[in-house]
Motif scaffolding. Structure first.
Motif, PDB file in Angstrom:
ATOM      1  N   ARG A  94      23.853  72.335 -11.405  1.00 58.21           N
ATOM      2  CA  ARG A  94      23.017  72.779 -10.266  1.00 58.21           C
ATOM      3  C   ARG A  94      23.468  74.140  -9.736  1.00 58.21           C
ATOM      4  O   ARG A  94      22.723  74.842  -9.086  1.00 58.21           O
ATOM      5  CB  ARG A  94      23.029  71.728  -9.157  1.00 58.21           C
ATOM      6  N   ARG A 117      31.231  61.343 -12.926  1.00 60.56           N
ATOM      7  CA  ARG A 117      32.291  61.515 -11.905  1.00 60.56           C
ATOM      8  C   ARG A 117      33.127  60.256 -11.789  1.00 60.56           C
ATOM      9  O   ARG A 117      34.360  60.316 -11.715  1.00 60.56           O
ATOM     10  CB  ARG A 117      31.626  61.849 -10.567  1.00 60.56           C
ATOM     11  N   ASP A 153      36.467  65.395  -3.765  1.00 56.58           N
ATOM     12  CA  ASP A 153      35.803  66.285  -4.714  1.00 56.58           C
ATOM     13  C   ASP A 153      36.547  67.619  -4.780  1.00 56.58           C
ATOM     14  O   ASP A 153      36.866  68.188  -3.728  1.00 56.58           O
ATOM     15  CB  ASP A 153      34.359  66.560  -4.273  1.00 56.58           C
ATOM     16  N   ARG A 184      34.925  70.510  -2.554  1.00 59.57           N
ATOM     17  CA  ARG A 184      34.804  70.462  -1.098  1.00 59.57           C
ATOM     18  C   ARG A 184      36.005  71.217  -0.513  1.00 59.57           C
ATOM     19  O   ARG A 184      37.004  70.625  -0.110  1.00 59.57           O
ATOM     20  CB  ARG A 184      34.769  69.024  -0.589  1.00 59.57           C
ATOM     21  N   ALA A 215      27.577  60.469   3.282  1.00 57.35           N
ATOM     22  CA  ALA A 215      28.959  60.265   2.840  1.00 57.35           C
ATOM     23  C   ALA A 215      29.553  61.580   2.334  1.00 57.35           C
ATOM     24  O   ALA A 215      28.866  62.383   1.693  1.00 57.35           O
ATOM     25  CB  ALA A 215      29.010  59.228   1.720  1.00 57.35           C
ATOM     26  N   THR A 259      27.776  56.714  -7.260  1.00 61.84           N
ATOM     27  CA  THR A 259      27.916  58.155  -6.986  1.00 61.84           C
ATOM     28  C   THR A 259      29.063  58.443  -6.027  1.00 61.84           C
ATOM     29  O   THR A 259      29.379  59.607  -5.774  1.00 61.84           O
ATOM     30  CB  THR A 259      26.608  58.735  -6.411  1.00 61.84           C
ATOM     31  N   LYS A 274      29.882  70.106   0.242  1.00 64.19           N
ATOM     32  CA  LYS A 274      30.170  70.070  -1.202  1.00 64.19           C
ATOM     33  C   LYS A 274      29.483  71.277  -1.835  1.00 64.19           C
ATOM     34  O   LYS A 274      28.271  71.453  -1.693  1.00 64.19           O
ATOM     35  CB  LYS A 274      29.640  68.782  -1.822  1.00 64.19           C
TER      36      LYS A 274
HETATM   37  C1  LIG Z   1      31.122  61.697  -3.726  1.00 59.87           C
HETATM   38  C2  LIG Z   1      30.085  62.473  -2.971  1.00 59.87           C
HETATM   39  O1  LIG Z   1      30.553  63.783  -2.705  1.00 59.87           O
HETATM   40  C3  LIG Z   1      29.791  61.785  -1.672  1.00 59.87           C
HETATM   41  O2  LIG Z   1      28.712  62.426  -1.014  1.00 59.87           O
HETATM   42  C4  LIG Z   1      28.775  62.611  -3.783  1.00 59.87           C
HETATM   43  O3  LIG Z   1      28.226  61.339  -4.035  1.00 59.87           O
HETATM   44  C5  LIG Z   1      29.001  63.327  -5.097  1.00 59.87           C
HETATM   45  O4  LIG Z   1      27.734  63.439  -5.715  1.00 59.87           O
HETATM   46  P1  LIG Z   1      27.620  64.367  -7.000  1.00 59.87           P
HETATM   47  O5  LIG Z   1      26.191  64.320  -7.455  1.00 59.87           O
HETATM   48  O6  LIG Z   1      28.579  63.772  -8.020  1.00 59.87           O
HETATM   49  O7  LIG Z   1      28.032  65.719  -6.555  1.00 59.87           O
END
Ligand SMILES: C[C@](O)(CO)[C@H](O)COP(=O)(O)O
Ligand SMILES: Nc1ccn([C@@H]2O[C@H](COP(=O)(O)OP(=O)(O)OP(=O)(O)O)[C@@H](O)[C@H]2O)c(=O)n1
Length: 243
Positions: free
Chosen positions: A21, A86, A112, A115, A168, A194, A218
């Protein structure tokens, strides 16, 4: 000084994504942010917390960030090969911890790699409230915008009530053994989760929602990087990650 009776906490950092993305020349965790890779900021935020013992990082096969690093912010770094999803990358980190490093009563803080704007205060709040909650805990923010369910034709189907909805984030904090079992069971049952809390919910736990803040974004799409840069600059360039 950390409390000797407190459980040991390991940071688990999934950093093996390709960043589709983001559409950047390299995976977004490696992109420069105020002259340091995005993931250095994310790791530094975790490892500056005195209660975090060290970090296990899941990396892709073509990673060139590692270059033999063994420490960051004075804490030990360990690497494992990431997985297809992930959740697979997180599971690989947990399996390494159980096999090589961790004790049965240890906890994990999954964050992550993308982040980079996590604040020490939000992390401390999560640990203060979450370490006593056996079902674990996660940083999250209440939904602020009105939410619409979209139809295939691009029009609104309906408005979703938002009064009990949260977005979240990470870090997400869980007992190591419980999370390993929950992620492994979700994987074996073909449930694609996820986040880690979803696997724990699937296993019947009720993780605690700890309110974070919206600056803990994120890095997902191109516009997110300059936003993260302005957030860090507004904090006075924050504390740049040490080698
Ligand atoms: C784990 C997370 O950051 C919580 O919001 C999110 O689910 C990660 O999603 P991604 O599509 O793997 O970035
Ligand atoms: N197989 C995967 C997929 C993602 N991640 C990590 O999980 C975090 C959040 O994932 P996301 O934002 O979705 O990253 P990507 O999967 O790289 O992004 P995209 O979905 O746009 O490809 C990132 O630190 C990413 O590196 C991982 O370790 N292993």
């Amino acid at each position: 000084m950390t409390d000797p009776a407190a459980p040991r906490v390991w940071a688990v950092v999934p950093a093996a994504g390709v960043g589709r993305r983001m559409a950047a020349p390299v995976p977004k965790q490696y992109l420069p942010l105020l002259e340091h890779p995005v993931m250095d900021w994310s790791l530094h935020a975790l490892l500056m917390e005195p209660r975090v013992a060290g970090a296990v990082v899941a990396l892709g096969d073509d990673d060139n960030w590692w270059r033999g690093r063994e420490a960051l912010a004075g804490k030990a770094l360990y690497r494992v090969r990431g997985g297809r999803e992930r959740a697979d990358s997180v599971l690989a980190c947990l399996r390494f911890l159980v096999a090589e490093l961790a004790g049965h009563d240890d906890w994990v803080l999954v964050h992550d790699a993308v982040r980079p704007c996590l604040t020490p205060s939000a992390l401390a709040r999560l640990l203060d409230l979450g370490l006593g909650h056996a079902d674990g805990a996660l940083l999250a923010v209440p939904v602020r915008d009105t939410l619409k369910q979209g139809g295939r034709d691009g029009t609104v189907r309906h408005t979703t009530p938002r009064d009990a909805l949260w977005q979240a984030q990470t870090p997400q904090l869980f007992p190591l053994g419980a999370l390993l079992n929950a992620l492994r069971d979700a994987h074996d049952q073909g449930v694609l989760v996820t986040d880690e809390a979803q696997a724990m919910e699937h296993a019947g736990y009720a993780p605690l929602l700890v309110e974070g803040d919206s600056t803990n974004l994120k890095i997902t799409r191109p516009g997110d990087l300059p936003l993260a840069e302005s957030i860090l600059r507004a904090r006075g360039g924050s504390r740049a990650p040490e080698e």
